[in-house]
Design a protein around this motif. Structure first.
Motif, short mmCIF file in Angstrom:
data_model
loop_
_atom_site.label_atom_id
_atom_site.label_comp_id
_atom_site.label_asym_id
_atom_site.label_seq_id
_atom_site.Cartn_x
_atom_site.Cartn_y
_atom_site.Cartn_z
N ARG A 152 0.71 -1.44 0.06
CA ARG A 152 -0.04 -0.04 -0.02
C ARG A 152 0.79 1.22 -0.06
O ARG A 152 0.55 2.20 -0.79
CB ARG A 152 -0.93 -0.06 1.13
CG ARG A 152 -1.84 -1.16 0.98
CD ARG A 152 -3.17 -0.81 1.86
NE ARG A 152 -4.19 -1.85 1.63
CZ ARG A 152 -5.12 -1.77 0.79
NH1 ARG A 152 -5.03 -0.93 -0.12
NH2 ARG A 152 -5.69 -2.94 0.62
N GLY A 168 -10.12 4.18 -9.46
CA GLY A 168 -11.27 3.68 -8.57
C GLY A 168 -10.42 2.65 -7.52
O GLY A 168 -9.19 2.37 -7.68
N ARG A 169 -11.28 2.08 -6.60
CA ARG A 169 -10.85 1.30 -5.57
C ARG A 169 -10.31 -0.06 -6.51
O ARG A 169 -9.37 -0.54 -6.00
CB ARG A 169 -12.10 0.94 -4.64
CG ARG A 169 -11.40 -0.03 -3.66
CD ARG A 169 -12.53 0.12 -2.46
NE ARG A 169 -12.57 1.32 -1.92
CZ ARG A 169 -13.53 1.47 -1.04
NH1 ARG A 169 -14.22 0.64 -0.39
NH2 ARG A 169 -13.54 2.77 -0.15
N GLU A 170 -11.17 -0.49 -7.35
CA GLU A 170 -10.66 -1.77 -7.90
C GLU A 170 -9.43 -1.62 -8.69
O GLU A 170 -8.57 -2.56 -8.36
CB GLU A 170 -12.06 -2.22 -8.91
CG GLU A 170 -11.66 -3.69 -9.50
CD GLU A 170 -12.71 -3.93 -10.28
OE1 GLU A 170 -12.48 -4.89 -11.30
OE2 GLU A 170 -13.75 -3.34 -10.41
N GLY A 171 -9.39 -0.42 -9.31
CA GLY A 171 -7.91 -0.48 -9.87
C GLY A 171 -6.57 -0.04 -8.92
O GLY A 171 -5.80 -0.65 -9.24
N GLU A 173 -6.73 -1.56 -5.89
CA GLU A 173 -6.34 -2.81 -5.18
C GLU A 173 -5.64 -3.64 -6.03
O GLU A 173 -4.98 -4.64 -5.72
CB GLU A 173 -7.86 -3.21 -4.92
CG GLU A 173 -8.51 -2.73 -3.88
CD GLU A 173 -7.84 -2.43 -2.60
OE1 GLU A 173 -6.91 -3.56 -2.32
OE2 GLU A 173 -7.49 -1.38 -1.97
N ALA A 174 -6.04 -3.50 -7.52
CA ALA A 174 -5.19 -4.34 -8.57
C ALA A 174 -3.61 -3.87 -8.69
O ALA A 174 -2.71 -4.57 -8.60
CB ALA A 174 -5.78 -4.28 -9.88
#
Length: 276
Positions: A152, A168-171, A173-174
């Protein structure tokens, strides 16, 4: 994939594309993913009419060595060995992040092998910058005790706030698992903590472009400005992006690099080539 042997290291490298001009050799930054993670997306942008060489320095997964501590000079010797083994010199040499001081050292130690030099998001001296020293120390400690936290922090410092929000969050987290704190990555971080190439910078004679990233939270842009000031006759460009500029602003990054490499100028003329 080819291999150049340097001491105990078997350095893996790849050659793509073809062209009559100088080859472009790309030197990756911190992380055991090496060239594929840094340059996998960007290499095709450079291969039209040009040979592109990428290598994996010690600490990267594809290169095998004795696992000992790394130095800028030892990694520079690996770059030199790849240039000689591939028979592509003198090359246009581009170093990103950790690869920037390594590439600067190559240009200083073997000017006969470097046609032009591009230093992206680099720095000259860690110990004299409390921000860098503390950030790399934090990376080192998180890598040892909190791998998820390490992922992180390198994501947060590697990309600008605007870019992270745009994907965004999904990106996001990837992105977090992209640079795990493997033993090789932590060898790179230990090297980051020891960088000091100040004595080599006056020896650089190749036409040089320094690229700073205005929103860089890993290697703040002031470090790039200082590199530019220390390399006589160098040119400077600043891109409004975070540290991993070739992900955030790929078109601008590629255009800046290719514009410099294609310009017909002497070192004395470079200060007017690109403005901040």
């Amino acid at each position: 994939m080819a291999t150049a042997t340097v001491g105990t290291a078997r350095v893996r490298y790849d050659v793509e594309g073809s062209g009559s001009g100088p080859a472009l050799l790309l030197v990756h930054g911190t992380g055991s993913g090496g060239a594929v993670v840094n340059w996998g997306q960007t290499v095709p942008r450079f291969t039209a009419g040009r040979t592109v060489v990428t290598l994996d320095l010690s600490g990267a997964d594809r290169t095998v060595d004795d696992g000992g501590p790394l130095t800028v000079e030892a990694l520079a010797a690996q770059v030199i060995a790849v240039i000689e083994d591939a028979g592509t010199g003198p090359v246009d040499l581009l170093g990103f992040s950790m690869g920037s001081p390594v590439s600067a050292a190559v240009a200083a130690l073997r000017p006969d092998l470097v046609h032009r030099l591009v230093l992206v998001a680099g720095w000259a001296y860690t110990e004299g910058d409390e921000y860098l020293r503390n950030l790399f120390t934090l990376w080192q400690r998180l890598g040892e005790v909190d791998p998820a936290g390490f992922g992180r922090i390198v994501t947060m410092t590697g990309f600008s706030r605007g870019f992270l929000n745009s994907i965004g969050r999904e990106g996001v987290e990837a992105l977090v698992p992209n640079m795990p704190p493997t033993p090789g990555t932590l060898r790179h971080v230990a090297l980051d903590l020891s960088v000091d190439i100040r004595a080599l910078l006056p020896r650089i004679t190749a036409p040089t472009l320094v690229v700073g990233c205005a929103q860089d939270a890993t290697v703040p842009v002031e470090n790039s400005r200082e590199l530019h000031a220390a390399i006589v006759g160098s040119s400077y460009a600043e891109i409004d992006a975070g540290h991993v500029v070739f992900f955030e602003k790929e078109d601008e990054f590629v255009g800046t690099v290719t514009g410099f490499l294609g310009a017909d100028v002497t070192a004395a003329d470079l200060h007017v080539l690109v403005s901040a």
